[in-house]
Design an enzyme around this catalytic site. Structure first.
Site, mmCIF file in Angstrom:
data_model
loop_
_atom_site.group_PDB
_atom_site.id
_atom_site.type_symbol
_atom_site.label_atom_id
_atom_site.label_comp_id
_atom_site.label_asym_id
_atom_site.label_seq_id
_atom_site.Cartn_x
_atom_site.Cartn_y
_atom_site.Cartn_z
ATOM 1 N N HIS A 1 -7.213 -22.758 -24.329
ATOM 2 C CA HIS A 1 -7.396 -21.259 -24.042
ATOM 3 C C HIS A 1 -8.100 -20.820 -25.623
ATOM 4 O O HIS A 1 -8.225 -21.543 -26.421
ATOM 5 C CB HIS A 1 -5.743 -20.591 -24.153
ATOM 6 C CG HIS A 1 -4.989 -20.984 -25.285
ATOM 7 N ND1 HIS A 1 -3.941 -20.447 -25.744
ATOM 8 C CD2 HIS A 1 -5.104 -21.952 -26.347
ATOM 9 C CE1 HIS A 1 -3.334 -20.996 -26.855
ATOM 10 N NE2 HIS A 1 -4.036 -21.915 -27.251
ATOM 11 N N CYS B 1 -7.543 -21.048 -33.700
ATOM 12 C CA CYS B 1 -7.284 -20.631 -32.148
ATOM 13 C C CYS B 1 -8.232 -19.469 -31.539
ATOM 14 O O CYS B 1 -8.183 -19.407 -30.372
ATOM 15 C CB CYS B 1 -5.779 -20.112 -32.244
ATOM 16 S SG CYS B 1 -4.577 -21.367 -32.779
ATOM 17 N N HIS C 1 -4.257 -27.619 -25.674
ATOM 18 C CA HIS C 1 -3.094 -28.281 -25.923
ATOM 19 C C HIS C 1 -2.356 -29.117 -24.886
ATOM 20 O O HIS C 1 -2.875 -28.990 -23.704
ATOM 21 C CB HIS C 1 -2.156 -27.125 -26.250
ATOM 22 C CG HIS C 1 -2.306 -26.157 -27.353
ATOM 23 N ND1 HIS C 1 -2.109 -26.586 -28.657
ATOM 24 C CD2 HIS C 1 -2.884 -24.884 -27.340
ATOM 25 C CE1 HIS C 1 -2.386 -25.523 -29.377
ATOM 26 N NE2 HIS C 1 -2.831 -24.663 -28.598
ATOM 27 N N ASP D 1 -2.810 -27.019 -15.121
ATOM 28 C CA ASP D 1 -3.257 -28.062 -15.538
ATOM 29 C C ASP D 1 -4.858 -28.093 -15.456
ATOM 30 O O ASP D 1 -5.328 -27.960 -14.563
ATOM 31 C CB ASP D 1 -2.568 -29.261 -14.515
ATOM 32 C CG ASP D 1 -2.962 -30.434 -15.348
ATOM 33 O OD1 ASP D 1 -2.772 -30.600 -16.782
ATOM 34 O OD2 ASP D 1 -3.070 -31.513 -14.695
ATOM 35 N N HIS D 2 -5.282 -28.424 -16.723
ATOM 36 C CA HIS D 2 -6.817 -28.726 -16.735
ATOM 37 C C HIS D 2 -7.529 -27.217 -16.546
ATOM 38 O O HIS D 2 -8.914 -27.622 -16.051
ATOM 39 C CB HIS D 2 -7.313 -29.787 -15.945
ATOM 40 C CG HIS D 2 -6.939 -31.054 -16.680
ATOM 41 N ND1 HIS D 2 -5.537 -31.898 -16.271
ATOM 42 C CD2 HIS D 2 -7.279 -32.070 -17.784
ATOM 43 C CE1 HIS D 2 -5.768 -33.093 -17.049
ATOM 44 N NE2 HIS D 2 -6.622 -33.068 -17.892
ATOM 45 N N GLU E 1 3.841 -26.041 -27.436
ATOM 46 C CA GLU E 1 2.404 -26.076 -27.456
ATOM 47 C C GLU E 1 1.985 -27.344 -28.340
ATOM 48 O O GLU E 1 0.952 -27.725 -28.130
ATOM 49 C CB GLU E 1 1.971 -24.732 -28.118
ATOM 50 C CG GLU E 1 0.601 -24.393 -28.148
ATOM 51 C CD GLU E 1 0.273 -23.062 -28.555
ATOM 52 O OE1 GLU E 1 -0.400 -22.103 -27.634
ATOM 53 O OE2 GLU E 1 0.352 -22.931 -29.816
#
Length: 140
Positions: free
Chosen positions: A18, A37, A45, A83-84, A128
């Site tokens: 992200h 970030c 993460h 996921d991914h 996280e």
């Protein structure tokens, strides 16, 4: 006699990238507020998720909820979706909000609340990092 109320927990894991970025701010302000970030190339993460379900113990099964059923719901509606993935670019859940841990936890809670029996109280704990996590148990 009233059934006992207890909380059962199920862990899950997903990896996602992200970027924390507010398009209404200047590059300088985004860098100042979000630091690394805000990397324009994103960052990832290894999220650890704990779903907590509180409810009465069923006298016939001895369960609050069958943890296999809970696992399947989490896997189908959360893990397979996130996921991914790049949460900032690829997941519609975050088109209008920054995909911060706070917003991810709220969205997970919203999804699971619709999939589980309303008799349950649900809480989401989302890590996280090993040291940074959020807890969300519904609107206050």
């Amino acid at each position: 006699m009233e059934p006992e109320i207890i909380t059962v927990c199920r862990r899950a894991h997903f990896n996602a990238t992200h970027r924390l970025h507010n398009p209404n701010w200047s590059d300088e302000k985004n860098e100042k507020v979000f630091g690394k970030c805000n990397n324009e190339n994103y960052h990832g993460h290894n999220y650890n998720l704990v779903v907590k379900v509180t409810g009465p113990i069923d006298p016939d099964t001895g369960y609050v909820i069958d943890l296999k059923v809970l696992n399947d719901i989490i896997h189908e509606h959360i893990v397979e979706k996130y996921d991914h993935e790049n949460l900032y670019l690829d997941v519609d859940d975050f088109k209008d909000v920054n995909p911060s841990a706070e917003h991810i936890a709220i969205r997970i809670w919203q999804i699971l609340t619709k999939k589980l029996d309303p008799k349950f109280k649900i809480a989401i704990e989302l890590f996280e990092t090993e040291r940074n996590f959020v807890l969300y148990d519904g609107p206050s």
